[in-house]
Scaffold this active site. Structure first.
Site, short mmCIF file in Angstrom:
data_model
loop_
_atom_site.label_atom_id
_atom_site.label_comp_id
_atom_site.label_asym_id
_atom_site.label_seq_id
_atom_site.Cartn_x
_atom_site.Cartn_y
_atom_site.Cartn_z
N HIS A 1 78.68 5.32 2.58
CA HIS A 1 77.72 6.21 3.24
C HIS A 1 76.28 5.76 2.99
CE1 HIS A 1 76.40 10.24 4.72
NE2 HIS A 1 75.38 9.99 3.90
N GLU A 2 75.95 5.52 1.72
CA GLU A 2 74.58 5.12 1.40
C GLU A 2 74.23 3.78 2.04
OE1 GLU A 2 72.52 7.11 0.16
OE2 GLU A 2 73.97 8.63 -0.42
N HIS B 1 72.87 4.12 5.51
CA HIS B 1 71.42 4.32 5.57
C HIS B 1 70.68 2.99 5.40
CE1 HIS B 1 71.53 8.62 5.73
NE2 HIS B 1 72.08 8.76 4.54
N HIS C 1 70.74 0.68 8.38
CA HIS C 1 69.84 1.18 9.43
C HIS C 1 68.41 0.71 9.16
CE1 HIS C 1 68.75 4.98 12.03
NE2 HIS C 1 68.50 3.85 12.64
#
Length: 799
Positions: free
Chosen positions: A576-577, A580, A583
């Site tokens: 998940h991290e 980020h 991105h």
């Protein structure tokens, strides 16, 4: 408004939920990838080789899994005295506590020159430069604010923490001074009103200009001075009330006393810790009370627990309602019908409260039949326990019978305790690099650090290298638990992507040549223009490299043999991290205000929640998941078993989140302006109107524990929204992982080119429409929100 409107600190709603997962695994209300578990569980594709023969990634695994190898690799860190201190993140100002203050002082002086330039703009060329000047001004301030934000919560040295806090305050105070004067806003307005200026700006420049104009408007800068002062006072009052609401959160009844016989079913060791003289006294808000609600057999005991844990103190409710009334007043002062309208109109894809309402209504409608099935299963389980005598499901039954069904499933399946043996930290990092190489043509390369570059010996530096563009980002990984470190997993962007102009380089050359005492000396003008931090020089332009810090709190196996092993949720957290982070890496825009995760708030979670689908896919797991001792591949049926259990009541969990999102909208509507505003009645009416599960009984007031109301203020729906969007992207773009689609470069390029690379520089609905190739989304109106809300299906997991 010049501020950190798209903050470099990215701690998302899900990230904040992760802090306690290593100790307790809460229910997942919208769980991971649909379809990922539909493949034959007896086989998992095994692909443990490097991505290609040119790039051996064994060192990447070893620096995380083998402390001796990492210590040998990181020797420069342990020999600080023998080499020059290059500064934190290679920022040459940040070599000491005093350096933070010097950095703040130099930044404010440089910023003021830009302010003076914008205020004195008069020619057409001056106004054409306005948007880039203001973006550069924002970037200068964020250079201090973002790194100081990070250091304040992560750096182990208290003196450096204090200096960073002081630097942050100095720059923040200066920024507020800019926001109380109308000059910058007026000049931007003139530029936007000039057709020749607008025609000269590209899409990215126009987007940033409009964002800045909207921010100025939201700060009430257009109002008379008396109203602006009132705006500041109200903002301060909201901040204080919100802090009190969070810090003073208490139940009405702080302890519950039961005869020990009444808690039969609870873990005996846990119960004994609270037993005195045959009486068990449980703190109402303790984890043990939550466990008791799930495990205690006596219904009356569970009922008492439920009432206590769902009833906030009257003082908590007073703080909440005062905060909501103050927000409504602030919105009216700023010319908005409600705080929700004020918060949504420029930072969110939803744009209006009515659009959010349409999304939540559609989601609720499509979710309701799934909840009814789950409620029927719970009632059936209750009848098994009560010899078919049960006719109703009570609120205090839900967690107990969910736990009973899950426990029965676990007893028939293989324990997931063994999963962590296949997820050493090094292999997971290796897997992420291999995945990103296949999808986007980027990979992680370990890089030794220079003295002073990192804040702790545990930190690993990875350079992100592209097959086509070379060095594209720097990633600092601080992944192990420390007492003096925030426990919340988070992604920090300490320096955003941004194009550095030739004029800036010339200015830097002149400053560097002056050799002012007390200021660092840089090797080149380009080096000076970015404070010594890394830049890229591709396609004739010079850009700041995104510099990212990834922080987690995994347990390191110090003093024991073997690598750090992650449980399934920790592995998912890291994926998940990294969503980020990737991105921020791929959205290397020319302007800082729209770089990386500085996009619509409800779009920023999409790349990270999408990564949760990848980590359930067998072809992705085949890249790395293998036993840390035997090197055997992960038996995929173990993952299938875990997902079966995790998803068994996902519709019920989703219903709860839908109602909370509706509550957030109601609380930030015009309702708090009324004399008879009752936050409890609003909450319980929503439960009765939209819930299939039994609602809270009269006399409870759970909303006093809903801390997200302070931080999210009318945007709580966004995580639900991104979960639905990410699932759709997984299904449409990556075919839910079927036939190796999760590793197909064409699919990765489709996502990158249509969505990731734009950051916040393009309309998010256009990005989504192009990504999904669905023209129904392009207008981003209420109809589009309704459509997104209809994308709810029941996962069919075959195992």
């Amino acid at each position: 408004m010049i501020k950190t409107i798209r903050s470099g600190l990215w701690t998302c709603s899900r990230c904040l939920r992760q802090a306690s997962r290593a100790r307790q695994h809460p229910k997942r209300w919208l769980s991971s990838a649909p379809g990922a578990a539909q493949l034959d569980p007896s086989h998992i594709p095994v692909d443990h080789s490097p991505t290609d023969l040119k790039h051996d990634d064994s060192l990447l695994r070893q620096i995380f899994d083998s402390p001796p190898i990492f210590k040998d690799f990181a020797k420069p860190f342990f020999k600080v005295a023998s080499r020059e201190n290059v500064g934190l993140f290679r920022n040459k100002y940040l070599t000491s506590p005093q350096g933070f203050l010097t950095f703040a002082d130099v930044t404010i002086k440089r910023a003021q020159k830009i302010v003076d330039k914008v205020l004195h703009a008069s020619t057409l060329e001056d106004y054409k430069a306005t948007v880039r000047d203001l973006d550069r001004l924002s970037d200068l301030l964020c250079r201090v604010l973002d790194v100081s934000d990070f250091v304040r919560v992560t750096h182990p040295d208290e003196k450096i923490q204090a200096a960073a806090s002081q630097a942050w305050s100095l720059v923040y105070q200066y920024m507020n001074q800019l926001n109380t004067a109308t000059g910058l806003s007026d000049q931007l307005g003139k530029a936007l009103a000039n057709p020749e200026v607008m025609a000269s700006w590209n899409e990215e420049e126009q987007t940033v200009a409009k964002l800045l104009q909207q921010d100025f408007m939201k700060s009430a800068i257009h109002l008379p001075k008396g109203s602006r002062d009132q705006f500041v006072d109200l903002s301060q009052r909201i901040s204080e009330l919100g802090s009190h609401f969070i810090q003073d959160m208490q139940p009405e009844q702080k302890f519950l006393d039961f005869p020990s016989s009444k808690l039969y079913g609870m873990n005996p060791q846990m119960a004994r810790r609270y037993t005195r003289g045959g009486t068990i006294r449980l703190p109402t808000m303790s984890p043990e009370a939550s466990v008791a609600l799930r495990t205690v057999h006596d219904e009356d005991t569970r009922k008492a627990l439920y009432y206590a844990t769902r009833t906030a103190s009257s003082r908590s409710i007073q703080f909440l309602e005062a905060m909501l009334k103050s927000r409504a007043e602030l919105a009216q002062l700023s010319g908005f019908a409600s705080y929700g309208q004020m918060a949504l109109h420029d930072k969110m894809m939803a744009k209006t409260p009515e659009s959010v309402h349409q999304f939540l209504l559609a989601l609720s409608k499509h979710n309701a039949p799934l909840v009814e099935e789950e409620v029927a299963a719970l009632l059936q389980e209750k009848r098994k326990h009560q010899s078919n005598a049960a006719t109703d499901l009570h609120p205090w039954d839900r967690d107990y019978y969910m736990g009973s069904i899950r426990s029965s499933m676990r007893s028939r399946r293989r324990s997931d305790d063994f999963l962590s043996a296949y997820f050493s930290l090094g292999t997971v990092m290796q897997g992420l690099s291999r995945l990103f190489t296949r999808l986007y043509g980027i990979r992680f390369i370990p890089r030794d650090t220079l003295p002073g570059e990192t804040w702790h010996p545990d930190v690993r530096r990875l350079d992100v290298v592209s097959d086509t563009d070379g060095h594209v980002a720097v990633l600092y990984c601080d992944l192990f638990y420390r007492d003096d470190k925030s426990p919340n997993p988070a992604h920090f962007t300490v320096r955003c992507s941004r194009e550095i102009s030739k004029g800036e380089i010339q200015e830097a050359a002149e400053r560097n040549a002056a050799e002012v005492e007390g200021l660092p000396k840089f090797e080149s003008p380009i080096d000076a223009a970015n404070d010594g931090m890394h830049v890229s020089q591709q396609s004739g332009s010079i850009k700041q490299l995104p510099t990212i810090a990834l922080v987690c709190d995994f347990e390191e196996t110090k003093g024991r043999n073997g690598p750090a092993l992650l449980d399934y949720y920790q592995m998912e957290t890291l994926f998940h991290e990294m969503g980020h982070a990737v991105h921020s890496v791929l959205a290397r825009t020319s302007l800082q205000n729209v770089a990386g995760t500085r996009c619509a708030t409800d779009l920023a979670e999409l790349p990270s929640t999408l990564m949760e689908h990848f980590c359930t896919d067998p072809s992705v797991l085949g890249l790395f998941a293998r036993h840390h001792v035997t090197d055997e591949p992960l038996p995929y049926e173990m993952v299938v078993d875990k997902l079966h259990i995790a998803r068994i009541f996902e519709a019920s969990d989703r219903e709860n989140q839908i109602i909370l999102a509706m509550l957030d909208q109601q609380y930030h509507s015009s309702l708090p302006n009324g004399d008879k505003f009752d936050s409890t009645e609003i909450y319980q009416n929503l439960q009765r109107s939209f819930g299939k599960l039994p609602p809270d009984p009269r006399g409870t007031r759970w909303q006093g524990f809903f801390g997200h109301l302070f931080g999210y203020g009318s945007t709580y729906y966004s995580y639900l929204f991104d979960q639905v969007l990410s699932r759709r992207v997984w299904q449409i773009v990556f075919s839910a992982g079927q036939k190796g689609a999760a590793l197909d470069r064409a699919n990765g390029e489709r996502l990158k080119e249509n969505l990731l690379k734009w950051g916040g520089s393009r309309d998010p609905w256009r990005c989504l429409s192009d990504t999904l190739q669905d023209e129904r989304l392009v207008d981003g109106d209420e109809k589009a929100m309704r459509l997104v809300g209809s994308w709810v299906v029941k996962d069919d997991i075959h195992g």
